[in-house]
Design an enzyme around this catalytic site. Structure first.
Site, PDB file in Angstrom:
ATOM      1  N   THR A 162       5.842   8.222  13.401  1.00 36.97           N
ATOM      2  CA  THR A 162       5.836   7.457  14.648  1.00 36.97           C
ATOM      3  C   THR A 162       4.406   7.190  15.126  1.00 36.97           C
ATOM      4  O   THR A 162       4.096   6.094  15.600  1.00 36.97           O
ATOM      5  CB  THR A 162       6.678   8.191  15.717  1.00 36.97           C
ATOM      6  N   GLY A 182       6.847   5.006   8.062  1.00 35.77           N
ATOM      7  CA  GLY A 182       5.936   6.151   8.171  1.00 35.77           C
ATOM      8  C   GLY A 182       6.210   6.914   9.454  1.00 35.77           C
ATOM      9  O   GLY A 182       7.247   6.731  10.104  1.00 35.77           O
ATOM     10  N   GLU A 187       9.562  16.230  15.008  1.00 39.66           N
ATOM     11  CA  GLU A 187       9.961  16.047  13.613  1.00 39.66           C
ATOM     12  C   GLU A 187       9.138  17.022  12.760  1.00 39.66           C
ATOM     13  O   GLU A 187       7.918  16.872  12.640  1.00 39.66           O
ATOM     14  CB  GLU A 187       9.688  14.600  13.178  1.00 39.66           C
ATOM     15  N   GLU A 200       9.665   1.334  10.537  1.00 41.15           N
ATOM     16  CA  GLU A 200      10.720   2.331  10.338  1.00 41.15           C
ATOM     17  C   GLU A 200      10.032   3.682  10.454  1.00 41.15           C
ATOM     18  O   GLU A 200       9.241   4.054   9.587  1.00 41.15           O
ATOM     19  CB  GLU A 200      11.348   2.179   8.944  1.00 41.15           C
ATOM     20  N   LYS A 227       0.892  -1.173   0.000  1.00 37.26           N
ATOM     21  CA  LYS A 227       0.000   0.000   0.000  1.00 37.26           C
ATOM     22  C   LYS A 227       0.922   1.213   0.000  1.00 37.26           C
ATOM     23  O   LYS A 227       1.448   1.610   1.031  1.00 37.26           O
ATOM     24  CB  LYS A 227      -0.887  -0.024   1.249  1.00 37.26           C
ATOM     25  N   THR A 249       1.717   6.842  13.254  1.00 38.22           N
ATOM     26  CA  THR A 249       1.171   5.780  12.404  1.00 38.22           C
ATOM     27  C   THR A 249       1.723   4.431  12.872  1.00 38.22           C
ATOM     28  O   THR A 249       0.998   3.431  12.933  1.00 38.22           O
ATOM     29  CB  THR A 249       1.546   6.025  10.922  1.00 38.22           C
ATOM     30  N   GLY A 250       3.007   4.412  13.221  1.00 43.16           N
ATOM     31  CA  GLY A 250       3.646   3.179  13.698  1.00 43.16           C
ATOM     32  C   GLY A 250       2.946   2.624  14.922  1.00 43.16           C
ATOM     33  O   GLY A 250       2.705   1.413  15.024  1.00 43.16           O
ATOM     34  N   CYS A 256      13.718  11.087   7.084  1.00 43.06           N
ATOM     35  CA  CYS A 256      13.664  10.637   8.471  1.00 43.06           C
ATOM     36  C   CYS A 256      14.989  10.872   9.196  1.00 43.06           C
ATOM     37  O   CYS A 256      15.046  10.815  10.415  1.00 43.06           O
ATOM     38  CB  CYS A 256      13.323   9.152   8.488  1.00 43.06           C
TER      39      CYS A 256
END
Ligand code: NAD
Length: 493
Positions: free
Chosen positions: A226, A224, A381, A246, A171, A228-229, A280
């Site tokens: 953090t 993606g 970030e 990651e 995706k 989303t992780g 990143c």
């Protein structure tokens, strides 16, 4: 463009599509099929069927090796068109995209060779036994990718996954799905069987969520943000699907007092502004000894203001737009926060609107001085062309500041004494440390973060192993013991 499922280009069942736009001009690039749970289920089924019937997973590794090398060659032949499309959708200068994508074939060749040369092991099992450990593929793997390096990040996941014999459903980011869809078609032409590499385009909240919550996956691999992780790891974890993440980062660039300041300034600008700061491992915290701060800042500003911003497709362009209106707004908001926090803007600090730049999401490269580590501009970030200069009094303070952040992905150290750099690298809590360089990667280098930058590793032998699982086989070389027919004390090894 349509999804690529089971070797076919398919529209969404409900006919929905979404727009992909050029961030430099706002122009429509293409409409793309918008997938959801139906398309994800169809792709996972196709990948499961392809895995189960062994059309890829059971191929002799020598054949997978040959097909992957053919795929690498096809990618190499397609580099000019892939680079132009990638640059058009991400806004990153063509020079950057061409340099980045020229590395892709290497990843497929490297992982094909890793699989081709992998050796299984024999263990020193006690007793009259032969025991060996094989590495076998996992099954159907879900891969969710971001927009900043669409094909490179996909390749770091796809190359080891395919080499190990897995089948894949990708995706890609809703901002940049085109090159991923294109890659799936190249894969088919190169001889990767239908159903092995499937792509469902769509948004994170729908297609991404459907993929990460699919119980049929053997692994989910996300690159993606953090946040989303955290969501994806919980969703996949609830199904006991193994997860690799990651995630975000904000790399310190540590300039030691013995460094050549001109080279360090060049390195800091490269670390901070490549990809318009949307990486990143962006060098977003520049640490310099307080006695040299002014000198370094002047050198950095001179370089930053001379960066040529413009049409990403022109060879002379060095800085493209941000990928989206959302990223532009985020950058503007953080610059306002930095000013409110009391940091000083040394250059930049505003949207670039002159001429054609006004139509795109361009923002001037921005350097903040007088930054404290606790400020939000130094902690969060930003993912834009904004960097912060922080000062230290001694090495211990430099280490404290470098580690004083939730992220732990990358860092660089600038020094004229490599031994000093190596010693200092031991004290920095992150997954990769460069000495007198930044942003360098290789298929052989494990990649991944500590702390909130992620879990697991991709690339290198370690990355390959993470796409396999062990299967132990134990062979009794003697007569089997009839356990219930004897009263002797036996050991169960
Ligand atoms: P993002 O987290 O918004 O999206 C990444 C992918 O996840 C996209 O495909 C998106 O559609 C999908 N997604 C979003 N929400 C989801 C959900 N709830 N469920 C499932 N999928 C979902 O990130 P982005 O803005 O595309 O990329 C930038 C981020 O990626 C930055 O934080 C950057 O640091 C990080 N990144 C990390 C690395 C690394 O190697 N560690 C490399 C590149 C980018």
């Amino acid at each position: 463009m349509k999804h690529v499922i089971d070797g076919l280009e398919v529209a969404s069942a409900d006919g929905r599509t979404f727009e992909v736009r050029n961030p430099a001009t706002g122009a429509l690039v293409e409409r793309v099929a918008e997938g959801g749970a139906t398309e994800v289920a169809r792709a996972v089924d196709a990948a499961q069927q392809a895995f189960d019937d062994g059309r890829w997973s059971k191929l002799p590794v020598s054949q997978r090796y040959r097909i992957l090398n053919r795929f690498a060659q096809s990618i190499e032949d397609s580099l000019p068109s892939l680079s132009t499309l990638e640059s058009t959708c991400t806004g990153r200068p063509l020079r950057e995209m061409s340099a980045q994508l020229s590395r892709l074939p290497e990843f497929y060749r490297y992982f094909a060779a890793v699989a081709r040369t992998a050796e299984d092991s024999l263990t020193p099992f006690e007793g009259p036994y032969l025991s060996y450990v094989r590495r076998v593929p996992l099954g159907v793997v879900g891969q969710i990718t971001p927009w900043n390096h669409p094909l490179l990040i996909l390749t770091k996941k796809l190359a080891p996954a395919l080499a190990a014999g897995n089948t894949v459903v990708v995706k890609p980011s809703e901002y940049t799905p085109l090159t991923t869809l294109q890659l799936a078609k190249i894969a088919l032409e190169a001889g990767i069987p239908p159903g092995v590499f499937n792509v469902v385009a769509g948004f994170g909240g729908e297609a991404g969520r459907a993929l990460s919550s699919h119980a049929g996956l053997a692994k989910l691999d996300l690159t993606g943000g953090t946040e989303t992780g955290r969501v994806v790891a919980q969703t996949a974890g609830a199904n006991l699907v193994r997860v690799n993440c990651e995630l975000g980062g904000k790399a310190p660039v540590i300039v030691l007092p013995d460094a050549d300041l001109e080279k360090a300034a060049g390195g800091a600008i490269f670390a901070a502004f490549i990809a318009t700061g949307q990486t990143c491992i962006a060098g977003a915290r520049i640490l310099v000894h307080e006695s040299q701060a002014q000198d370094l800042i002047e050198r950095m500003v001179a370089r930053a203001v001379s960066l040529r911003m413009g049409d990403p497709l022109l060879a002379e362009t060095q800085l493209g737009p941000l990928v989206s209106e959302r990223q532009l707004q985020r950058t503007e908001e953080y610059v306002a926060i930095g000013i409110k926090e009391g940091a000083e803007i040394e250059c930049g600090g505003k949207r670039a609107t002159s001429g054609a730049l006004g139509q795109g999401f361009f923002y001037e490269p921005t350097i903040f001085a007088d930054v404290r580590s606790s400020m939000r501009i130094a902690q969060d970030e930003i993912f834009g062309p904004v960097t912060c200069v922080l000062t230290y009094k001694d090495l211990d303070e430099a280490v404290r500041i470098a580690n004083d952040i939730p992220f732990g992905l990358g860092a660089s150290i600038w020094t004229s004494d490599a031994a000093k750099g190596i010693k200092l690298s031991e004290r920095i809590n992150c997954g990769v440390v460069w000495i007198n360089d930044h942003h360098r990667i290789d298929p052989s280098l494990p990649w991944g973060g500590m702390k909130a930058s992620g879990m697991g590793r991709e690339a290198g032998i370690e990355g390959y192993r993470e796409y396999t699982q062990t299967k132990s086989v134990v062979v009794n070389l003697d007569e089997p013991v009839d356990w219930y027919a004897t009263t002797k004390t036996l050991r169960l090894s």
